[in-house]
Design a protein around this motif. Structure first.
Motif, mmCIF file in Angstrom:
data_model
loop_
_atom_site.group_PDB
_atom_site.id
_atom_site.type_symbol
_atom_site.label_atom_id
_atom_site.label_comp_id
_atom_site.label_asym_id
_atom_site.label_seq_id
_atom_site.Cartn_x
_atom_site.Cartn_y
_atom_site.Cartn_z
ATOM 1 N N ILE A 97 0.783 -1.238 -0.081
ATOM 2 C CA ILE A 97 -0.121 0.288 -0.047
ATOM 3 C C ILE A 97 1.010 1.256 -0.067
ATOM 4 C CG2 ILE A 97 -1.659 1.265 1.294
ATOM 5 C CD1 ILE A 97 -2.925 -1.361 2.375
ATOM 6 N N ALA A 98 1.806 1.390 0.811
ATOM 7 C CA ALA A 98 2.593 2.424 1.153
ATOM 8 C C ALA A 98 3.275 2.426 -0.114
ATOM 9 C CB ALA A 98 3.491 2.443 2.249
ATOM 10 N N GLY A 99 4.110 1.350 -0.796
ATOM 11 C CA GLY A 99 4.939 1.588 -2.113
ATOM 12 C C GLY A 99 4.085 2.259 -3.253
ATOM 13 N N ASN A 100 2.603 1.762 -3.290
ATOM 14 C CA ASN A 100 1.847 2.201 -4.415
ATOM 15 C C ASN A 100 1.759 3.609 -4.195
ATOM 16 O OD1 ASN A 100 1.559 -0.067 -5.994
ATOM 17 N ND2 ASN A 100 -0.042 -0.854 -4.722
ATOM 18 N N MET A 101 1.655 4.210 -3.098
ATOM 19 C CA MET A 101 1.150 5.448 -2.713
ATOM 20 C C MET A 101 2.420 6.632 -2.960
ATOM 21 S SD MET A 101 -1.080 5.844 0.645
ATOM 22 C CE MET A 101 -0.120 5.005 1.648
ATOM 23 N N LEU A 102 3.410 6.052 -2.516
ATOM 24 C CA LEU A 102 4.801 6.726 -2.509
ATOM 25 C C LEU A 102 5.750 6.661 -3.785
ATOM 26 C CD1 LEU A 102 5.660 6.627 1.090
ATOM 27 C CD2 LEU A 102 4.547 8.575 -0.038
ATOM 28 N N GLY A 103 5.560 5.533 -4.547
ATOM 29 C CA GLY A 103 6.420 5.246 -5.648
ATOM 30 C C GLY A 103 7.592 4.803 -5.341
ATOM 31 N N LYS A 104 8.362 4.816 -6.566
ATOM 32 C CA LYS A 104 9.839 4.436 -6.336
ATOM 33 C C LYS A 104 10.700 4.897 -5.265
ATOM 34 C CE LYS A 104 10.285 4.135 -11.560
ATOM 35 N NZ LYS A 104 11.189 4.372 -12.519
ATOM 36 N N LYS A 105 10.143 5.995 -4.579
ATOM 37 C CA LYS A 105 11.358 6.390 -3.443
ATOM 38 C C LYS A 105 11.124 5.549 -2.181
ATOM 39 C CE LYS A 105 7.867 10.116 -2.680
ATOM 40 N NZ LYS A 105 7.584 10.082 -4.292
ATOM 41 N N TRP A 106 9.740 4.580 -2.099
ATOM 42 C CA TRP A 106 9.447 3.804 -1.181
ATOM 43 C C TRP A 106 10.734 2.656 -0.983
ATOM 44 C CZ3 TRP A 106 7.000 3.583 3.228
ATOM 45 C CH2 TRP A 106 6.785 2.603 3.798
ATOM 46 N N ASN A 107 11.122 2.355 -2.413
ATOM 47 C CA ASN A 107 11.855 1.111 -2.576
ATOM 48 C C ASN A 107 13.380 1.545 -1.863
ATOM 49 O OD1 ASN A 107 9.984 -0.640 -3.701
ATOM 50 N ND2 ASN A 107 10.534 0.298 -5.668
ATOM 51 N N SER A 108 13.678 2.797 -2.022
ATOM 52 C CA SER A 108 14.981 3.078 -1.621
ATOM 53 C C SER A 108 15.119 3.761 -0.057
ATOM 54 C CB SER A 108 15.673 4.083 -2.655
ATOM 55 O OG SER A 108 14.701 5.302 -2.450
ATOM 56 N N ALA A 109 13.865 3.737 0.652
ATOM 57 C CA ALA A 109 13.825 4.166 1.802
ATOM 58 C C ALA A 109 14.443 3.130 2.972
ATOM 59 C CB ALA A 109 12.394 4.565 2.155
ATOM 60 N N SER A 110 14.865 3.676 3.722
ATOM 61 C CA SER A 110 15.543 3.045 4.784
ATOM 62 C C SER A 110 14.280 2.262 5.883
ATOM 63 C CB SER A 110 16.079 3.682 6.187
ATOM 64 O OG SER A 110 15.464 4.546 6.777
ATOM 65 N N ALA A 111 14.749 1.075 6.381
ATOM 66 C CA ALA A 111 13.578 0.448 7.202
ATOM 67 C C ALA A 111 13.037 1.154 8.263
ATOM 68 C CB ALA A 111 14.470 -0.926 7.893
ATOM 69 N N GLN A 112 13.800 2.109 8.829
ATOM 70 C CA GLN A 112 13.333 3.026 9.722
ATOM 71 C C GLN A 112 12.214 4.049 9.339
ATOM 72 O OE1 GLN A 112 13.591 2.756 13.087
ATOM 73 N NE2 GLN A 112 12.375 4.663 13.123
ATOM 74 N N ASP A 113 12.402 4.385 8.347
ATOM 75 C CA ASP A 113 11.812 5.620 7.446
ATOM 76 C C ASP A 113 10.390 4.800 7.219
ATOM 77 O OD1 ASP A 113 13.445 7.724 7.959
ATOM 78 O OD2 ASP A 113 14.042 7.918 5.804
ATOM 79 N N LYS A 114 10.535 3.694 6.545
ATOM 80 C CA LYS A 114 9.320 2.766 6.349
ATOM 81 C C LYS A 114 8.296 2.715 7.398
ATOM 82 C CE LYS A 114 10.941 0.663 2.266
ATOM 83 N NZ LYS A 114 11.318 -0.906 1.651
ATOM 84 N N LYS A 115 9.069 2.157 8.778
ATOM 85 C CA LYS A 115 8.351 2.062 9.888
ATOM 86 C C LYS A 115 7.596 3.411 10.183
ATOM 87 C CE LYS A 115 8.794 0.272 14.570
ATOM 88 N NZ LYS A 115 9.630 -0.396 15.501
ATOM 89 N N LEU A 213 5.779 14.296 -3.277
ATOM 90 C CA LEU A 213 6.888 14.915 -2.227
ATOM 91 C C LEU A 213 8.306 14.191 -2.740
ATOM 92 C CD1 LEU A 213 4.762 14.161 0.854
ATOM 93 C CD2 LEU A 213 5.298 16.330 0.026
ATOM 94 N N ALA A 214 9.233 14.755 -2.209
ATOM 95 C CA ALA A 214 10.614 14.300 -2.774
ATOM 96 C C ALA A 214 11.082 13.144 -2.408
ATOM 97 C CB ALA A 214 11.629 15.665 -2.601
ATOM 98 N N SER A 215 10.635 12.774 -1.153
ATOM 99 C CA SER A 215 11.377 11.782 -0.417
ATOM 100 C C SER A 215 10.149 11.052 0.725
ATOM 101 C CB SER A 215 12.543 11.932 0.102
ATOM 102 O OG SER A 215 12.420 12.855 1.413
ATOM 103 N N VAL A 216 10.595 9.798 1.124
ATOM 104 C CA VAL A 216 9.835 9.513 2.160
ATOM 105 C C VAL A 216 9.985 10.053 3.376
ATOM 106 C CG1 VAL A 216 9.589 7.158 3.714
ATOM 107 C CG2 VAL A 216 9.883 6.770 1.167
ATOM 108 N N SER A 217 11.103 10.826 3.699
ATOM 109 C CA SER A 217 11.287 11.560 4.693
ATOM 110 C C SER A 217 10.338 12.929 4.838
ATOM 111 C CB SER A 217 12.618 12.127 4.918
ATOM 112 O OG SER A 217 13.568 11.017 5.226
ATOM 113 N N ALA A 218 10.044 13.428 3.523
ATOM 114 C CA ALA A 218 9.274 14.308 3.200
ATOM 115 C C ALA A 218 7.849 14.111 3.509
ATOM 116 C CB ALA A 218 9.104 14.954 1.726
ATOM 117 N N ALA A 219 7.463 12.883 3.226
ATOM 118 C CA ALA A 219 6.033 12.439 3.488
ATOM 119 C C ALA A 219 5.909 12.235 5.092
ATOM 120 C CB ALA A 219 5.903 10.750 2.795
#
Length: 231
Positions: A97-115, A213-219
């Motif tokens: 779900i999160a990957g579909n919402m955030l796109g490619k930047k989700w794949n490169s995000a850290s485990a901590q940012d994803k959590k 948004l530019a990154s998962v951190s921005a989200a």
């Protein structure tokens, strides 16, 4: 009316369709987002459970809990979050779900940012939903049996769509069409990855907001702003 339908579907399809607004500063962009819905599934390694049974026993259970405890949950979002974590989260494919919402930047995000994003996102939905929960008791969601052609027992069937109707109690209206999308896991369980109301995908609504948004951190920062505003 649309907000009420989304909120009611959330209670029924359970907690990811509530309307909410996301305000963020990102090269002068601002976004509004709307929520998604979902449900559970259980099964052993050999047997695949009927996806409709999964939705009925999970979604309907939560629907009853939410409508029977409306006043208490309006005052206590933590208890609402507990209900969601207990009855819903185990049956959602949150990473998908999160990957579909955030796109490619989700794949490169850290485990901590994803959590952190998933935790903040769910808290945001609970906080906003608790403010609209009184509207939900007037609505009910019912799922339709799967057609034989769905062949959900087959090892080759990896995805199914369960249809249903969201209607207002006591109304003569035919209600709104709902479709819940589920995928089969490697453990032969079903997990929700999207919900559509009258053909409009909840994930698509979120995607148009978060992908700017530019990154998962921005989200994460955007979600934090909403949570601070709604405490």
């Amino acid at each position: 009316m649309k907000k009420i339908l989304i909120g009611a579907t959330l209670a029924a399809t359970t907690l990811l369709t509530t309307p909410y607004a996301i305000a963020h500063d990102n090269a002068s962009n601002k976004a509004n987002a709307k929520a998604i819905t979902a449900s559970p599934t259980t099964s052993d390694d050999q047997t695949v459970e009927n996806p409709v049974h999964v939705l009925n026993k999970s979604v309907i259970t939560i629907q009853r809990l939410l409508t029977s405890q409306t006043k208490e949950l309006e005052k206590n979002p933590k208890e609402l979050l507990h209900i969601v974590r207990t009855h819903l989260i185990p049956y959602m494919d949150l990473d998908d779900i999160a990957g579909n919402m955030l796109g490619k930047k989700w794949n490169s995000a850290s485990a901590q940012d994803k959590k952190e994003f998933i935790t903040g996102f769910m808290n945001m939905l609970v906080l906003l939903y608790s403010k609209n929960i009184a509207q939900v008791g007037d609505y009910e969601l019912k799922f339709n049996p799967l057609r034989p052609s769905a062949d959900w027992k087959s090892p080759n069937t990896k995805n199914v769509q369960v249809t249903g109707v969201l209607f207002k109690k006591g109304s003569e209206s035919k209600g709104s069409n709902v479709v819940v999308y589920l995928k089969k896991t490697s453990q032969n369980t079903w997990k929700i990855y999207d919900v559509a109301i009258e053909g409009v995908s909840i994930i698509q609504n979120y995607r148009s907001q978060f992908r700017s948004l530019a990154s998962v951190s921005a989200a994460i920062a955007a979600v934090k702003k909403v949570n601070e505003r709604n405490k």
